[in-house]
Motif scaffolding. Structure first.
Motif, PDB file in Angstrom:
ATOM      1  N   VAL A 186      -0.975  -2.328  19.516  1.00 51.33           N
ATOM      2  CA  VAL A 186       0.009  -3.389  19.592  1.00 51.33           C
ATOM      3  C   VAL A 186       1.319  -2.861  19.017  1.00 51.33           C
ATOM      4  O   VAL A 186       1.331  -2.177  17.999  1.00 51.33           O
ATOM      5  CB  VAL A 186      -0.476  -4.623  18.800  1.00 51.33           C
ATOM      6  CG1 VAL A 186       0.580  -5.724  18.827  1.00 51.33           C
ATOM      7  CG2 VAL A 186      -1.798  -5.117  19.348  1.00 51.33           C
ATOM      8  N   LEU A 187       2.421  -3.155  19.682  1.00 48.73           N
ATOM      9  CA  LEU A 187       3.718  -2.673  19.217  1.00 48.73           C
ATOM     10  C   LEU A 187       4.371  -3.698  18.302  1.00 48.73           C
ATOM     11  O   LEU A 187       4.224  -4.910  18.485  1.00 48.73           O
ATOM     12  CB  LEU A 187       4.633  -2.382  20.407  1.00 48.73           C
ATOM     13  CG  LEU A 187       4.120  -1.366  21.433  1.00 48.73           C
ATOM     14  CD1 LEU A 187       5.138  -1.202  22.557  1.00 48.73           C
ATOM     15  CD2 LEU A 187       3.829  -0.039  20.766  1.00 48.73           C
ATOM     16  N   GLY A 188       5.111  -3.205  17.311  1.00 54.79           N
ATOM     17  CA  GLY A 188       5.884  -4.082  16.442  1.00 54.79           C
ATOM     18  C   GLY A 188       5.272  -4.270  15.074  1.00 54.79           C
ATOM     19  O   GLY A 188       4.182  -3.774  14.761  1.00 54.79           O
ATOM     20  N   GLY A 189       5.996  -4.984  14.208  1.00 45.39           N
ATOM     21  CA  GLY A 189       5.513  -5.292  12.873  1.00 45.39           C
ATOM     22  C   GLY A 189       5.925  -4.248  11.846  1.00 45.39           C
ATOM     23  O   GLY A 189       6.530  -3.219  12.162  1.00 45.39           O
ATOM     24  N   THR A 190       5.564  -4.525  10.585  1.00 46.05           N
ATOM     25  CA  THR A 190       5.914  -3.660   9.456  1.00 46.05           C
ATOM     26  C   THR A 190       4.669  -3.363   8.639  1.00 46.05           C
ATOM     27  O   THR A 190       3.855  -4.261   8.375  1.00 46.05           O
ATOM     28  CB  THR A 190       6.960  -4.341   8.555  1.00 46.05           C
ATOM     29  OG1 THR A 190       8.134  -4.582   9.302  1.00 46.05           O
ATOM     30  CG2 THR A 190       7.296  -3.468   7.346  1.00 46.05           C
ATOM     31  N   VAL A 191       4.510  -2.125   8.228  1.00 46.49           N
ATOM     32  CA  VAL A 191       3.429  -1.710   7.323  1.00 46.49           C
ATOM     33  C   VAL A 191       4.044  -1.094   6.082  1.00 46.49           C
ATOM     34  O   VAL A 191       4.958  -0.267   6.179  1.00 46.49           O
ATOM     35  CB  VAL A 191       2.475  -0.706   8.014  1.00 46.49           C
ATOM     36  CG1 VAL A 191       1.588  -0.011   6.982  1.00 46.49           C
ATOM     37  CG2 VAL A 191       1.615  -1.403   9.046  1.00 46.49           C
ATOM     38  N   ARG A 192       3.552  -1.520   4.920  1.00 44.49           N
ATOM     39  CA  ARG A 192       3.988  -0.958   3.639  1.00 44.49           C
ATOM     40  C   ARG A 192       2.905   0.003   3.166  1.00 44.49           C
ATOM     41  O   ARG A 192       1.775  -0.401   2.907  1.00 44.49           O
ATOM     42  CB  ARG A 192       4.204  -2.081   2.629  1.00 44.49           C
ATOM     43  CG  ARG A 192       5.301  -3.074   3.020  1.00 44.49           C
ATOM     44  CD  ARG A 192       5.159  -4.384   2.287  1.00 44.49           C
ATOM     45  NE  ARG A 192       3.881  -5.019   2.616  1.00 44.49           N
ATOM     46  CZ  ARG A 192       3.414  -6.109   1.994  1.00 44.49           C
ATOM     47  NH1 ARG A 192       4.096  -6.653   1.013  1.00 44.49           N
ATOM     48  NH2 ARG A 192       2.245  -6.620   2.358  1.00 44.49           N
ATOM     49  N   LEU A 193       3.255   1.269   3.061  1.00 46.23           N
ATOM     50  CA  LEU A 193       2.302   2.347   2.772  1.00 46.23           C
ATOM     51  C   LEU A 193       2.616   2.989   1.432  1.00 46.23           C
ATOM     52  O   LEU A 193       3.770   3.323   1.149  1.00 46.23           O
ATOM     53  CB  LEU A 193       2.376   3.406   3.888  1.00 46.23           C
ATOM     54  CG  LEU A 193       1.629   4.720   3.674  1.00 46.23           C
ATOM     55  CD1 LEU A 193       0.120   4.485   3.603  1.00 46.23           C
ATOM     56  CD2 LEU A 193       1.961   5.708   4.790  1.00 46.23           C
ATOM     57  N   TYR A 194       1.561   3.179   0.625  1.00 48.13           N
ATOM     58  CA  TYR A 194       1.709   3.886  -0.656  1.00 48.13           C
ATOM     59  C   TYR A 194       0.893   5.171  -0.622  1.00 48.13           C
ATOM     60  O   TYR A 194      -0.299   5.171  -0.287  1.00 48.13           O
ATOM     61  CB  TYR A 194       1.229   3.024  -1.827  1.00 48.13           C
ATOM     62  CG  TYR A 194       1.269   3.757  -3.155  1.00 48.13           C
ATOM     63  CD1 TYR A 194       2.463   3.871  -3.864  1.00 48.13           C
ATOM     64  CD2 TYR A 194       0.126   4.362  -3.680  1.00 48.13           C
ATOM     65  CE1 TYR A 194       2.510   4.558  -5.063  1.00 48.13           C
ATOM     66  CE2 TYR A 194       0.171   5.060  -4.878  1.00 48.13           C
ATOM     67  CZ  TYR A 194       1.370   5.154  -5.562  1.00 48.13           C
ATOM     68  OH  TYR A 194       1.418   5.847  -6.752  1.00 48.13           O
ATOM     69  N   VAL A 195       1.538   6.291  -0.971  1.00 45.58           N
ATOM     70  CA  VAL A 195       0.852   7.578  -1.098  1.00 45.58           C
ATOM     71  C   VAL A 195       1.117   8.137  -2.490  1.00 45.58           C
ATOM     72  O   VAL A 195       2.056   7.738  -3.167  1.00 45.58           O
ATOM     73  CB  VAL A 195       1.323   8.582  -0.021  1.00 45.58           C
ATOM     74  CG1 VAL A 195       0.946   8.096   1.376  1.00 45.58           C
ATOM     75  CG2 VAL A 195       2.819   8.824  -0.124  1.00 45.58           C
ATOM     76  N   GLN A 196       0.266   9.073  -2.930  1.00 50.93           N
ATOM     77  CA  GLN A 196       0.301   9.492  -4.323  1.00 50.93           C
ATOM     78  C   GLN A 196       1.284  10.620  -4.609  1.00 50.93           C
ATOM     79  O   GLN A 196       1.795  10.730  -5.720  1.00 50.93           O
ATOM     80  CB  GLN A 196      -1.116   9.878  -4.767  1.00 50.93           C
ATOM     81  CG  GLN A 196      -2.095   8.721  -4.642  1.00 50.93           C
ATOM     82  CD  GLN A 196      -3.413   8.974  -5.339  1.00 50.93           C
ATOM     83  OE1 GLN A 196      -3.493   9.756  -6.270  1.00 50.93           O
ATOM     84  NE2 GLN A 196      -4.462   8.309  -4.894  1.00 50.93           N
ATOM     85  N   ARG A 197       1.562  11.465  -3.638  1.00 54.66           N
ATOM     86  CA  ARG A 197       2.506  12.556  -3.857  1.00 54.66           C
ATOM     87  C   ARG A 197       3.939  12.064  -3.632  1.00 54.66           C
ATOM     88  O   ARG A 197       4.185  11.260  -2.737  1.00 54.66           O
ATOM     89  CB  ARG A 197       2.205  13.720  -2.918  1.00 54.66           C
ATOM     90  CG  ARG A 197       0.894  14.430  -3.238  1.00 54.66           C
ATOM     91  CD  ARG A 197       0.519  15.392  -2.128  1.00 54.66           C
ATOM     92  NE  ARG A 197      -0.729  16.103  -2.431  1.00 54.66           N
ATOM     93  CZ  ARG A 197      -1.502  16.666  -1.506  1.00 54.66           C
ATOM     94  NH1 ARG A 197      -1.160  16.617  -0.226  1.00 54.66           N
ATOM     95  NH2 ARG A 197      -2.615  17.290  -1.857  1.00 54.66           N
ATOM     96  N   SER A 198       4.853  12.612  -4.406  1.00 56.67           N
ATOM     97  CA  SER A 198       6.239  12.147  -4.343  1.00 56.67           C
ATOM     98  C   SER A 198       7.071  12.913  -3.318  1.00 56.67           C
ATOM     99  O   SER A 198       8.274  12.704  -3.223  1.00 56.67           O
ATOM    100  CB  SER A 198       6.894  12.267  -5.731  1.00 56.67           C
ATOM    101  OG  SER A 198       6.939  13.629  -6.142  1.00 56.67           O
ATOM    102  N   PHE A 199       6.451  13.802  -2.561  1.00 63.54           N
ATOM    103  CA  PHE A 199       7.170  14.578  -1.549  1.00 63.54           C
ATOM    104  C   PHE A 199       6.466  14.441  -0.207  1.00 63.54           C
ATOM    105  O   PHE A 199       5.332  13.946  -0.124  1.00 63.54           O
ATOM    106  CB  PHE A 199       7.260  16.056  -1.963  1.00 63.54           C
ATOM    107  CG  PHE A 199       5.913  16.682  -2.210  1.00 63.54           C
ATOM    108  CD1 PHE A 199       5.216  17.321  -1.199  1.00 63.54           C
ATOM    109  CD2 PHE A 199       5.339  16.646  -3.478  1.00 63.54           C
ATOM    110  CE1 PHE A 199       3.974  17.887  -1.426  1.00 63.54           C
ATOM    111  CE2 PHE A 199       4.096  17.216  -3.725  1.00 63.54           C
ATOM    112  CZ  PHE A 199       3.418  17.831  -2.692  1.00 63.54           C
TER     113      PHE A 199
END
Length: 591
Positions: A186-199
């Motif tokens: 499905v196209l569209g929308g927003t996902v908020r993603l958290y990852v552990q490395r800062s680069f």
């Protein structure tokens, strides 16, 4: 007479094996030991890949078997093989889900790998190499063969770590399904993603990068038009517009490469190893990389200090066309306190991001699972066993886990004396580091570039080298696992009466130190793509091992010590999907 008996027995055994279709699942088979030493002994271990080792009394009997067997397979296509050990022949019968109607024979003779062409050329030599036979007329490369072995070992891992076996297998099945099923996101929308490395690591790069050349029927942005010993010319394929609507020029690409080398020197060094002026630019002695020249709006010329036969393979990676160009599936729109905002690149004919917006936060959240539970994120990265167990036990109702990558950790030794490298290697216990300190889901590896598992064997006889200068232990402090490994190495080296000190660096400082070779040992990692992508093998050798491409040579010289692999997961909300287990394919399921 003994030879004919032996040949008959082996022929019957092979016909029996070819006719057997039931899958063997981790069951140890026992074959009675043949008492007469003049008759070849067949040894079998039954996993999903049946493995029969036929042991001969001497090399003559082995060669007789190979000659007879060669007559049988003359009309079949050949593929790559590996030779290891002495005076034995290994016949592998992969399960149907790996290679259709196929089996592999390896002669154990030497520790080298031969290409398909080399195999054909060697068939008439005295020492016939091993041969792989495929029922679908496909020539399999050495990387396909290696990856098949990795998958087999990985199945064994699922059964060894029984406390996670049931749940882990569940997610592994999902992993395979995503990789093979056809999905209509499905196209569209927003996902908020958290990852552990800062680069931006190897997996995040896929969000914003573009593979440069034609691949799998898809046209690339660049084409190699001319190559000689000291010169390479590439052209932009027509009019390329980025996510901001800007037409990309040769100067734009060179500027992006200059910034890449400035910010990540070792990555740039791996890409442009022999380009004129590269070292001077990294060291700050020149303002530009003089060997990268735009001859017109669409043409770039590489001028080399010396011939680099691997240059096209070096450049065959998404790292070449990174986020600065804004030509990937997503491009960065803004950066703020809440994270970096990436928008779908609608200028791409194919491969634009499914989401309208992806908000990425990199590091800094001391309790990301709590934040996920409070709906601050839609997806978070996890690798620690304790976090995975908690998620599976307490968050399964409204979330799911998806395996999206594996990192392979290792140590690069840069101490001058071989006996010192030998002694330092002997002090390291990879199994202890993984299980008692890192405490991540993974397994020990005996090789970085192949699927060989288990603790890497260090030859006996290591003696204290009498070092007087401290060994500098280098690691990237933005990677928590590297930090844990490095701190354990300091303790182990000190216990072995080795003077040492810890060097914690940002990713930029870490990479510059790698280029300058100013360390005693460095903790590193690579994605498991290194097992099947030549560009990744070249990157590994250039960044950490002074351009030594042969992994066996690095091991024999005690320059390399494989440690373990670590599985990386995303904890996702139930409506967030990740086809092909790639972050760039994230989408929201509206159902």
């Amino acid at each position: 007479m003994s030879c004919f008996k032996s040949t008959g027995l082996i022929t019957i055994a092979l016909l029996f094996l070819i006719g057997c279709t039931p899958k063997q699942v981790l069951k140890q088979e026992t074959i009675p030991v043949i008492e007469k030493t003049e008759i070849p002994q067949v040894v079998t271990s039954g996993t999903d890949t049946l493995l029969y080792t036929i042991e001969f009394a001497d090399e003559i009997e082995r060669d007789q078997f190979i000659n007879k067997f060669k007559e049988f397979i003359t009309n079949y296509p050949f593929t790559n093989v590996q030779r290891t050990g002495y005076n034995s022949v290994v016949i592998r019968i992969p399960p149907p889900n790996q290679v259709s109607d196929s089996f592999v024979i390896q002669e154990s003779f030497s520790d080298s790998t031969y290409s398909f062409l080399d195999t054909l050329l060697m068939l008439n030599e005295d020492h016939t190499t091993g041969i792989a036979i495929t029922g679908n007329d496909t020539i399999y490369t050495q990387y396909d063969t290696t990856y098949t072995q990795y998958d087999t070992t990985y199945t064994q891992y699922d059964t060894t770590y029984t406390q996670y076996d049931t749940t882990y297998t569940q997610y592994d099945t999902t992993y395979t399904q995503y990789a093979t099923d056809t999905v209509t996101p499905v196209l569209g929308g927003t996902v908020r993603l958290y990852v552990q490395r800062s680069f931006f690591d190897d997996y995040l790069i896929a969000l914003v990068s573009t593979f440069p050349f034609d691949r799998n029927g898809t046209s690339g942005i660049l084409t190699v038009t001319e190559q000689s010993a000291r010169r390479l010319t590439i052209k932009i394929n027509g009019k390329i517009t980025n996510g901001k609507g800007k037409v990309i020029s040769a100067l734009d690409i060179i500027d992006s490469w200059t910034n890449l080398v400035r910010e990540q020197p070792a990555e740039g060094f791996a890409l442009f190893r022999q380009v004129e002026g590269l070292r001077e630019f990294i060291d700050g002695r020149e303002a530009v990389i003089r060997g990268l020249v735009a001859t017109d709006q669409n043409t770039i010329q590489f001028r080399l200090l010396q011939p680099d036969p691997d240059i096209v393979d070096r450049l065959s990676t998404g790292r070449l066309l990174g986020q600065a160009l804004k030509t990937g599936s997503y491009y960065e729109e803004s950066k703020g306190a809440d994270g970096r905002v990436f928008l779908s690149n609608k200028s791409r004919e194919t491969g634009s991001g499914y989401l309208d917006k992806l908000i990425l936060r990199q590091g800094g959240d001391v309790n990301s699972i709590l934040s996920f539970s409070l709906k601050k994120y839609d997806a978070i990265e996890l690798y620690a066993i304790s976090d995975l167990s908690y998620a599976r036990s307490n968050l399964a109702k409204n979330s799911k886990l998806a395996l999206f990558g594996r990192d392979r950790y290792f140590i690069s030794f840069n101490v001058k004396e071989p006996k010192a490298r030998h002694y330092l290697s002997s002090l390291v216990n990879s199994q202890e580091i993984l299980s008692d300190f890192v405490k991540a889901e993974g397994e020990c590896i005996a090789s970085i570039e192949t699927g060989d598992t288990g603790v890497a064997l260090i030859p006996p006889g290591a003696m204290h080298p009498g070092l007087t200068q401290p060994v500098k232990v280098l690691f990237c402090k933005d990677d928590q696992i590297s930090k844990i490994i490095a701190e354990k190495l300091i303790a182990d080296f000190s216990r072995g009466n080795i003077p040492c000190n810890l060097s914690a660096c940002t990713i930029q400082e870490y990479e510059k130190t790698l280029v300058n070779r100013n360390f005693g040992c460095a903790v590193g990692w690579v994605p498991d793509d290194v097992m099947n992508a030549k560009s990744e093998k070249i990157r590994l050798a250039t960044m950490w091992f002074s351009d030594i491409l042969d992994e066996k040579v690095r091991m024999d010289m005690f320059m390399q010590l494989p440690l373990f692999s670590v599985n990386r997961y995303l904890l996702l909300k139930t409506n967030v999907e990740i086809p092909s287990n790639s972050i760039q394919n994230l989408y929201i399921n509206a159902e």
